[in-house]
Design a protein around this motif. Structure first.
Motif, mmCIF file in Angstrom:
data_model
loop_
_atom_site.group_PDB
_atom_site.id
_atom_site.type_symbol
_atom_site.label_atom_id
_atom_site.label_comp_id
_atom_site.label_asym_id
_atom_site.label_seq_id
_atom_site.Cartn_x
_atom_site.Cartn_y
_atom_site.Cartn_z
ATOM 1 N N MET A 1 0.806 -1.217 0.000
ATOM 2 C CA MET A 1 0.000 0.000 0.000
ATOM 3 C C MET A 1 0.844 1.274 0.000
ATOM 4 S SD MET A 1 -3.322 -0.749 2.400
ATOM 5 C CE MET A 1 -2.701 -1.964 3.555
ATOM 6 N N ILE A 2 2.052 1.204 0.543
ATOM 7 C CA ILE A 2 2.884 2.415 0.632
ATOM 8 C C ILE A 2 3.083 3.059 -0.732
ATOM 9 C CG2 ILE A 2 5.263 3.176 1.022
ATOM 10 C CD1 ILE A 2 5.275 1.417 3.544
ATOM 11 N N LYS A 3 3.276 2.238 -1.727
ATOM 12 C CA LYS A 3 3.492 2.761 -3.083
ATOM 13 C C LYS A 3 2.288 3.545 -3.590
ATOM 14 C CE LYS A 3 4.531 1.239 -7.807
ATOM 15 N NZ LYS A 3 4.764 0.054 -8.693
ATOM 16 N N ALA A 4 1.074 3.145 -3.147
ATOM 17 C CA ALA A 4 -0.158 3.759 -3.657
ATOM 18 C C ALA A 4 -0.833 4.665 -2.632
ATOM 19 C CB ALA A 4 -1.131 2.663 -4.086
ATOM 20 N N GLN A 5 -0.205 4.922 -1.498
ATOM 21 C CA GLN A 5 -0.852 5.698 -0.444
ATOM 22 C C GLN A 5 -1.253 7.078 -0.952
ATOM 23 O OE1 GLN A 5 1.785 6.476 2.897
ATOM 24 N NE2 GLN A 5 3.589 6.496 1.580
ATOM 25 N N GLY A 6 -2.468 7.470 -0.583
ATOM 26 C CA GLY A 6 -2.991 8.756 -1.023
ATOM 27 C C GLY A 6 -3.542 8.750 -2.428
ATOM 28 N N HIS A 7 -3.561 7.587 -3.073
ATOM 29 C CA HIS A 7 -4.039 7.472 -4.451
ATOM 30 C C HIS A 7 -5.175 6.449 -4.537
ATOM 31 C CE1 HIS A 7 -0.747 9.772 -6.356
ATOM 32 N NE2 HIS A 7 0.004 9.258 -5.392
ATOM 33 N N ILE A 8 -5.903 6.512 -5.630
ATOM 34 C CA ILE A 8 -6.859 5.453 -5.943
ATOM 35 C C ILE A 8 -6.050 4.213 -6.333
ATOM 36 C CG2 ILE A 8 -8.746 4.722 -7.450
ATOM 37 C CD1 ILE A 8 -9.535 6.945 -5.539
ATOM 38 N N LEU A 9 -6.438 3.074 -5.818
ATOM 39 C CA LEU A 9 -5.689 1.836 -6.034
ATOM 40 C C LEU A 9 -5.371 1.594 -7.506
ATOM 41 C CD1 LEU A 9 -4.621 -0.856 -4.703
ATOM 42 C CD2 LEU A 9 -6.846 -1.830 -5.312
ATOM 43 N N SER A 10 -6.361 1.830 -8.364
ATOM 44 C CA SER A 10 -6.188 1.528 -9.785
ATOM 45 C C SER A 10 -5.161 2.426 -10.464
ATOM 46 C CB SER A 10 -7.535 1.634 -10.513
ATOM 47 O OG SER A 10 -8.090 2.926 -10.356
ATOM 48 N N ASP A 11 -4.834 3.576 -9.860
ATOM 49 C CA ASP A 11 -3.823 4.459 -10.451
ATOM 50 C C ASP A 11 -2.454 3.794 -10.480
ATOM 51 O OD1 ASP A 11 -5.779 6.352 -10.715
ATOM 52 O OD2 ASP A 11 -5.120 7.585 -9.015
ATOM 53 N N LEU A 12 -2.164 3.000 -9.441
ATOM 54 C CA LEU A 12 -0.859 2.345 -9.332
ATOM 55 C C LEU A 12 -0.927 0.863 -9.626
ATOM 56 C CD1 LEU A 12 1.700 4.027 -8.438
ATOM 57 C CD2 LEU A 12 -0.474 5.060 -7.755
ATOM 58 N N TYR A 13 -2.059 0.255 -9.320
ATOM 59 C CA TYR A 13 -2.212 -1.188 -9.505
ATOM 60 C C TYR A 13 -3.485 -1.489 -10.299
ATOM 61 C CZ TYR A 13 1.088 -1.431 -5.524
ATOM 62 O OH TYR A 13 2.170 -1.300 -4.680
ATOM 63 N N PRO A 14 -3.565 -1.083 -11.554
ATOM 64 C CA PRO A 14 -4.797 -1.286 -12.325
ATOM 65 C C PRO A 14 -5.171 -2.755 -12.494
ATOM 66 C CG PRO A 14 -2.995 -0.581 -13.752
ATOM 67 C CD PRO A 14 -2.515 -0.404 -12.353
ATOM 68 N N GLN A 15 -4.174 -3.613 -12.673
ATOM 69 C CA GLN A 15 -4.476 -5.039 -12.847
ATOM 70 C C GLN A 15 -5.022 -5.642 -11.554
ATOM 71 O OE1 GLN A 15 -1.318 -7.407 -14.548
ATOM 72 N NE2 GLN A 15 -2.313 -9.338 -14.052
ATOM 73 N N ASP A 16 -4.424 -5.267 -10.432
ATOM 74 C CA ASP A 16 -4.900 -5.777 -9.143
ATOM 75 C C ASP A 16 -6.328 -5.308 -8.869
ATOM 76 O OD1 ASP A 16 -2.524 -7.016 -8.764
ATOM 77 O OD2 ASP A 16 -1.764 -5.643 -7.249
ATOM 78 N N ASP A 17 -6.594 -4.042 -9.173
ATOM 79 C CA ASP A 17 -7.940 -3.499 -8.964
ATOM 80 C C ASP A 17 -8.962 -4.315 -9.753
ATOM 81 O OD1 ASP A 17 -9.677 -1.381 -7.870
ATOM 82 O OD2 ASP A 17 -9.899 -0.745 -9.953
ATOM 83 N N GLN A 18 -8.628 -4.665 -10.973
ATOM 84 C CA GLN A 18 -9.532 -5.458 -11.796
ATOM 85 C C GLN A 18 -9.664 -6.874 -11.250
ATOM 86 O OE1 GLN A 18 -11.460 -4.397 -14.382
ATOM 87 N NE2 GLN A 18 -12.382 -6.444 -14.277
ATOM 88 N N GLU A 19 -8.565 -7.417 -10.712
ATOM 89 C CA GLU A 19 -8.608 -8.774 -10.173
ATOM 90 C C GLU A 19 -9.451 -8.848 -8.892
ATOM 91 O OE1 GLU A 19 -4.697 -10.396 -9.778
ATOM 92 O OE2 GLU A 19 -4.309 -10.363 -11.935
ATOM 93 N N PHE A 20 -9.412 -7.785 -8.072
ATOM 94 C CA PHE A 20 -10.314 -7.714 -6.927
ATOM 95 C C PHE A 20 -11.753 -7.916 -7.395
ATOM 96 C CE2 PHE A 20 -7.062 -5.430 -4.384
ATOM 97 C CZ PHE A 20 -7.301 -5.974 -3.137
ATOM 98 N N TYR A 21 -12.114 -7.158 -8.414
ATOM 99 C CA TYR A 21 -13.471 -7.213 -8.964
ATOM 100 C C TYR A 21 -13.764 -8.600 -9.535
ATOM 101 C CZ TYR A 21 -17.290 -6.395 -12.259
ATOM 102 O OH TYR A 21 -18.462 -6.489 -12.970
ATOM 103 N N THR A 22 -12.845 -9.130 -10.322
ATOM 104 C CA THR A 22 -13.060 -10.404 -10.999
ATOM 105 C C THR A 22 -13.230 -11.546 -10.008
ATOM 106 O OG1 THR A 22 -11.787 -9.653 -12.924
ATOM 107 C CG2 THR A 22 -12.082 -12.036 -12.656
ATOM 108 N N GLU A 23 -12.404 -11.555 -8.952
ATOM 109 C CA GLU A 23 -12.499 -12.629 -7.973
ATOM 110 C C GLU A 23 -13.858 -12.622 -7.273
ATOM 111 O OE1 GLU A 23 -7.845 -13.461 -6.661
ATOM 112 O OE2 GLU A 23 -9.189 -12.424 -5.272
ATOM 113 N N GLN A 24 -14.354 -11.445 -6.937
ATOM 114 C CA GLN A 24 -15.634 -11.398 -6.244
ATOM 115 C C GLN A 24 -16.790 -11.766 -7.165
ATOM 116 O OE1 GLN A 24 -16.348 -7.945 -3.724
ATOM 117 N NE2 GLN A 24 -17.160 -9.445 -2.286
ATOM 118 N N GLU A 25 -16.740 -11.302 -8.413
ATOM 119 C CA GLU A 25 -17.800 -11.665 -9.354
ATOM 120 C C GLU A 25 -17.771 -13.157 -9.665
ATOM 121 O OE1 GLU A 25 -20.204 -9.392 -10.110
ATOM 122 O OE2 GLU A 25 -18.996 -8.337 -8.608
ATOM 123 N N ASN A 26 -16.582 -13.745 -9.670
ATOM 124 C CA ASN A 26 -16.476 -15.189 -9.876
ATOM 125 C C ASN A 26 -17.083 -15.945 -8.700
ATOM 126 O OD1 ASN A 26 -15.353 -17.681 -11.197
ATOM 127 N ND2 ASN A 26 -14.153 -17.741 -9.302
#
Length: 347
Positions: free
Chosen positions: A79-104
């Protein structure tokens, strides 16, 4: 003649009103709120929602680390790398995977014949607020759905969209929707806290985890009073690095479960009803990554993360059908599969 016309009009209106009133949909006997055991066949649930491009990472300080003792060091470093930012700004693939895992997860559960309801997207943005973990804002015990009092201010916003579901349950289901007493803003010693991740239902015995991070003793006492003398509510003390009881224990049926004994202050002091259980034991580092946190479909079927194949193998040795799915991203923020759903109806 005028009097006669008015009389007929009144009679006609009365008949119309009677028909209209009786044509309004009333609760169907099959639409119930019911959750009597952790392992009863599940038929209807609420699953949370990961909203992409929306989660803002807080600034990582010692104060924040102290506030979230259950978050691993590796997650904080992430999280330190993305602190103060929207998660997808720094980790766009992870943000999408969060969504994909829950929808699955939703697709897998629906394929098993379970009805799934979802909250709407949050309309109010706040740092560290999301809504993938529907276990905590609402709690189902017996025929009651309780709108819970969340501990952390950022998470209290999550409750709003679950109230919309609760309103439908109150109108159209047999059962009761209960609001907990209002709390003061911020963290106060006299506030009443109760979160669903801490609450386990075993017939008339209820277990509530107490780690200092979520539910508190006042919540245990409130719940006992609300449920009445037919129930016994047990407070179970957890180590402070544990968020909820379901981060340390899972009940598969009335005699088998998964547990991390080290996460309890005194495991031997568990209620009598749990002392004869046969356990799959996991290590604290596995429990922190939600090895105890699955969805029990019935007393012989469970959905778990595929991160721990050895744990799944030992559960299968109990004669339990284990469905393994990818579900690792939610662990970054201290959640898992059980955290992601709340039952509305179990047989």
């Amino acid at each position: 003649m005028k009097y006669r016309s008015n009389f007929i009009a009144v009679i006609c209106f009365s008949i119309f009103a009677f028909v209209a009133f009786n044509s309004v949909e009333k609760p169907n006997a099959k639409k119930d709120i019911r959750n009597n055991h952790e392992w009863d066949q599940v038929e209807e649930i609420v699953v949370g929602r990961w909203v992409t491009d929306a989660f803002e990472i807080p600034m990582v300080s010692e104060e924040v680390k102290n506030l979230y003792p259950y978050i691993s060091d590796s997650s904080f470093n992430y999280m330190i790398k993305a602190q103060g930012h929207i998660l997808s700004d720094l980790y766009p693939q992870d943000d999408q995977e969060f969504y994909t895992e829950q929808e699955n997860l939703v697709k897998v559960v629906e394929s098993l014949g379970v009805k799934v309801r979802r909250p709407d997207e949050l309309e109010v943005h706040s740092i560290a607020t999301s809504q993938p973990y529907s276990r905590d804002p609402i709690i189902t015990i017996g025929n009651k759905v309780i709108i819970a009092n969340m501990n952390l201010e950022a998470r209290r916003l999550e409750t709003a969209n679950y109230r919309r579901i609760a309103l439908d349950l109150a109108r159209n289901y047999n059962g009761e929707v209960v609001n907990m007493p209002a709390n003061k803003a911020g963290l106060h010693e006299d506030n009443i806290y109760l979160e669903g991740g801490d609450v386990f239902v075993n017939g008339k015995e209820i277990y509530v985890g107490l780690s200092g991070n979520a539910s508190n003793q006042a919540g245990v006492e409130w719940l006992q009073k609300e449920l009445g003398n037919d129930y016994k509510v047990h407070g179970i003390k957890l180590q402070h690095h544990v968020l909820h009881l379901d981060c340390a224990m899972m009940l598969l049926n009335d005699h088998q479960g998964v547990v991390c004994k080290d996460d309890f202050v005194d495991f031997d002091a568990l209620p009598e009803s749990l002392r004869n259980y046969e356990w799959v034991e996991v290590k604290p580092e596995q429990a922190q990554l939600m090895a105890t946190n699955g969805m029990v479909i019935n007393d012989h079927t469970v959905i778990v993360t595929n991160a721990f194949p050895e744990v799944s193998k030992r559960i299968r040795a109990f004669g339990i059908d284990v469905i393994e799915i990818p579900f690792r991203k939610a662990n970054y923020f201290g959640g898992g599969i059980r955290c992601s759903y709340q039952p509305i109806y179990r047989q």
